[in-house]
Each structure stands twice: as structure tokens, then as C-alpha cells.
Design an enzyme around this catalytic site. Structure first.
Site, mmCIF file in Angstrom:
data_model
loop_
_atom_site.group_PDB
_atom_site.id
_atom_site.type_symbol
_atom_site.label_atom_id
_atom_site.label_comp_id
_atom_site.label_asym_id
_atom_site.label_seq_id
_atom_site.Cartn_x
_atom_site.Cartn_y
_atom_site.Cartn_z
ATOM 1 N N PRO A 88 0.820 -1.225 0.000
ATOM 2 C CA PRO A 88 0.000 0.000 0.000
ATOM 3 C C PRO A 88 0.853 1.274 0.000
ATOM 4 O O PRO A 88 0.364 2.345 -0.362
ATOM 5 C CB PRO A 88 -0.815 -0.091 1.291
ATOM 6 C CG PRO A 88 -0.700 -1.505 1.757
ATOM 7 C CD PRO A 88 0.558 -2.070 1.179
ATOM 8 N N GLU A 115 0.645 -7.220 8.300
ATOM 9 C CA GLU A 115 0.747 -5.755 8.298
ATOM 10 C C GLU A 115 1.809 -5.260 7.325
ATOM 11 O O GLU A 115 1.995 -4.061 7.169
ATOM 12 C CB GLU A 115 1.027 -5.240 9.710
ATOM 13 C CG GLU A 115 -0.167 -5.389 10.649
ATOM 14 C CD GLU A 115 -1.439 -4.786 10.070
ATOM 15 O OE1 GLU A 115 -1.455 -3.574 9.796
ATOM 16 O OE2 GLU A 115 -2.412 -5.545 9.883
ATOM 17 N N ARG A 153 -0.812 -8.302 -21.316
ATOM 18 C CA ARG A 153 -1.578 -7.995 -22.524
ATOM 19 C C ARG A 153 -0.894 -6.966 -23.427
ATOM 20 O O ARG A 153 -1.301 -6.782 -24.577
ATOM 21 C CB ARG A 153 -3.007 -7.562 -22.176
ATOM 22 C CG ARG A 153 -3.088 -6.285 -21.392
ATOM 23 C CD ARG A 153 -4.528 -5.942 -21.032
ATOM 24 N NE ARG A 153 -5.303 -5.506 -22.177
ATOM 25 C CZ ARG A 153 -5.156 -4.323 -22.765
ATOM 26 N NH1 ARG A 153 -4.261 -3.454 -22.325
ATOM 27 N NH2 ARG A 153 -5.902 -4.003 -23.798
ATOM 28 N N ASP A 168 -6.926 1.111 -26.357
ATOM 29 C CA ASP A 168 -7.778 0.954 -25.180
ATOM 30 C C ASP A 168 -7.970 2.227 -24.374
ATOM 31 O O ASP A 168 -7.164 3.136 -24.414
ATOM 32 C CB ASP A 168 -7.191 -0.088 -24.245
ATOM 33 C CG ASP A 168 -7.733 -1.473 -24.543
ATOM 34 O OD1 ASP A 168 -7.194 -2.418 -23.978
ATOM 35 O OD2 ASP A 168 -8.698 -1.573 -25.326
HETATM 36 C C1 9D3 Z 1 -3.479 -1.284 9.940
HETATM 37 C C2 9D3 Z 1 -2.624 -0.856 8.807
HETATM 38 N N1 9D3 Z 1 -2.960 -1.591 7.616
HETATM 39 C C3 9D3 Z 1 -4.191 -1.035 7.008
HETATM 40 C C4 9D3 Z 1 -4.137 0.299 6.400
HETATM 41 C C5 9D3 Z 1 -1.830 -1.606 6.715
HETATM 42 C C6 9D3 Z 1 -1.931 -2.631 5.657
HETATM 43 C C7 9D3 Z 1 -0.923 -3.534 5.492
HETATM 44 C C8 9D3 Z 1 -1.002 -4.480 4.497
HETATM 45 C C9 9D3 Z 1 -3.010 -2.679 4.791
HETATM 46 C C10 9D3 Z 1 -3.082 -3.638 3.787
HETATM 47 C C11 9D3 Z 1 -2.084 -4.549 3.655
HETATM 48 C C12 9D3 Z 1 -2.165 -5.547 2.579
HETATM 49 N N2 9D3 Z 1 -2.168 -4.908 1.256
HETATM 50 C C13 9D3 Z 1 -1.231 -5.129 0.349
HETATM 51 O O1 9D3 Z 1 -0.329 -5.888 0.599
HETATM 52 C C14 9D3 Z 1 -1.268 -4.405 -0.910
HETATM 53 C C15 9D3 Z 1 -2.163 -3.423 -1.412
HETATM 54 C C16 9D3 Z 1 -3.343 -2.825 -0.864
HETATM 55 O O2 9D3 Z 1 -3.807 -3.097 0.247
HETATM 56 N N3 9D3 Z 1 -3.980 -1.865 -1.627
HETATM 57 C C17 9D3 Z 1 -3.559 -1.503 -2.856
HETATM 58 N N4 9D3 Z 1 -2.476 -2.028 -3.398
HETATM 59 C C18 9D3 Z 1 -1.801 -2.979 -2.681
HETATM 60 S S1 9D3 Z 1 -0.415 -3.730 -3.201
HETATM 61 C C19 9D3 Z 1 -0.272 -4.640 -1.832
#
Ligand code: 9D3
Length: 241
Positions: A88, A115, A153, A168
Site C-alpha cells: 500500500p 501488516e 496484454r 484501449d
Molecule cells: C493497519 C494498517 N494496515 C491497514 C491500512 C496496513 C496494511 C498492510 C497491508 C493494509 C493492507 C495490507 C495488505 N495490502 C497489500 O499488501 C497491498 C495493497 C493494498 O492493500 N492496496 C492496494 N495495493 C496494494 S499492493 C499490496
């Protein structure tokens, strides 16, 4: 193009990578997708892949040894790779990022869980960090599949129709016009008569007007960046009536 995927849930990848265009591309040898179980590289009898965060706090963090062990084990098995952590905290994945990645011979995609991943992995063992959008997933696996799908793709020969990848939505910053197929009347809902008129120029103009109208309504962010031609302005005005 070779994709190496590092995950603790390898079975999540089976059907998405076996069906459809990506499945066909794999069958035809245009792309190779190898899924590696991070747990296989975890030392010790329990093969733990996660541990508690230093400094305290909720949840668990993925340990560095299994991920780095997996990276080292696969390193030599192919051309030089760009290694990408799905997180994230990454930069946003866009069509432009997909296009750039599609030019590389090999991508290693590391899927985090819990996390997240020990920061030393992110800092010293990855070339890139990617997020697929501002929403919370349970891990990086679905994000990695999105990246494989969007990148695959764009590889020459993967799409049946060679031209369509470039045409696209999102390569041009305008949404696509609505599409209809048979039947002409579906439960009392009819196809716009203009599409049955047979005049290609009339149809092209109607479609462009609809595309612009939709973009303005649904994606004001894209619309604001469009450079409208005099014809575009005319068609927009026309299609609001
Ligand atoms: C309590 C803190 N967490 C929530 C905000 C942190 C958190 C850690 C790991 C939230 C989600 C994740 C798992 N997500 C991913 O590994 C992830 C992800 C995503 O959640 N949203 C958009 N792209 C991606 S790429 C990997």
C-alpha cells in the site's frame, strides 16, 4: 517475459493465470509465470514467515530471511530481473507503469501479507514498490495478479488483435463509448437507432460525443486534462440534447 511471483499463498494464482488471455499467452510460450512459495525458504522446523513488530503494535510483519532466501534462490534462473514489492506504500500502478514494465525481460513480484514486510526487504532487496490503488486489500497477491494481467496484454503477440492494446481506454485519456450487440430489442430496451443507420461517419461522431459526455460525467479528473477539438465541443453540445 518472465514473471516470478513470491507468495505464501501460491494456490491463489492458479485459475487467474490459467484462464483467458493470460492462460493462452502462457500456453503459447509468450509469457512464463512461475509462482514460488516463500514458506519453502523459511528456515527452522516451523518455517515461520512472520513475526511480531519491533517496538510493539498490532499484527505481524513478514520476516526478511524467507523472502531474501527466495530472491537469492531464483536470482540466477533467467535474465536480470526488476524486483517489485506490492505494498500500500508503493507508487500508484497506472497504464504508463504497465507499459514501461512490459518492456523488461523479467519481473519478480513480492506479495506481502499481514501488516507488511520488514522494511529492510523493501529498502535493500527491491527495485520498485507498487500499490494498485487507494483501498485496503488483505495482501499483495491480488495486486500482483493485476500487474501480471495488465503487463502481459501489452506484450507483442499476447492480444489476438495487435492494434487494440494501444487503442484501449486509458491509453487515450477518454472513456469508451457505450457498446451494444444483438438483440436489437432486449426486454423492451432498444439499441440507439443511430447505430443501425449504416452511416459510419454519423456513428463515429455519435460515439465520440458519448465518450466525451461519459468522461465529463464520470471522470472529471480525466476530462479536465483533455484537449478538445472544435468538433469535440460541437459533439459534446449535440449529445447533451
Ligand atoms: C493497519 C494498517 N494496515 C491497514 C491500512 C496496513 C496494511 C498492510 C497491508 C493494509 C493492507 C495490507 C495488505 N495490502 C497489500 O499488501 C497491498 C495493497 C493494498 O492493500 N492496496 C492496494 N495495493 C496494494 S499492493 C499490496
Amino acid at each position: 517475459m518472465i514473471f516470478d511471483i513470491l507468495t505464501i499463498f501460491p494456490s491463489m494464482f492458479s485459475s487467474p493465470l490459467e484462464e483467458g488471455m493470460v492462460g493462452k499467452a502462457r500456453e503459447r510460450g509468450l509469457i512464463h509465470v512461475r509462482v514460488h512459495n516463500i514458506r519453502d525458504f523459511a528456515p527452522g522446523r516451523h518455517q515461520m514467515t512472520d513475526d511480531r513488530p519491533f517496538g510493539g503494535g498490532e499484527g505481524m510483519v513478514m520476516k526478511p530471511e524467507p523472502i531474501v532466501g527466495a530472491l537469492r534462490a531464483i536470482e540466477a534462473s533467467g535474465p536480470a530481473a526488476r524486483s517489485i514489492l506490492l505494498t500500500p506504500q508503493g507508487r500508484l500502478f497506472t497504464q504508463e507503469v504497465a507499459r514501461r514494465l512490459s518492456l523488461l525481460p523479467r519481473l519478480v513480484l513480492i506479495c506481502g501479507r499481514y501488516e507488511g514486510v520488514d522494511e529492510r526487504v523493501a529498502e535493500y532487496f527491491t527495485d520498485d514498490q507498487i500499490s494498485i490503488g487507494d483501498y485496503v486489500l488483505t495482501g499483495g497477491e491480488l495486486a500482483a495478479m493485476v500487474v501480471v494481467d495488465a503487463v502481459a496484454r501489452l506484450i507483442p503477440g499476447v492480444l489476438g488483435n495487435e492494434g487494440s492494446a494501444l487503442e484501449d481506454s486509458f491509453s487515450q485519456p477518454v472513456l469508451e463509448h457505450p457498446q451494444y450487440t444483438r438483440p436489437r430489442d432486449f426486454e423492451g430496451m432498444s439499441v440507439p437507432p443511430v447505430l443501425l443507420c449504416g452511416n459510419h461517419e454519423t456513428i463515429r461522431r455519435w460515439r465520440r460525443g458519448q465518450a466525451l459526455l461519459r468522461t465529463r460525467m464520470r471522470r472529471p479528473d480525466l476530462f479536465a486534462r483533455l484537449e478538445l477539438s472544435p468538433e469535440d465541443r460541437e459533439l459534446l453540445e449535440e449529445s447533451q440534447k
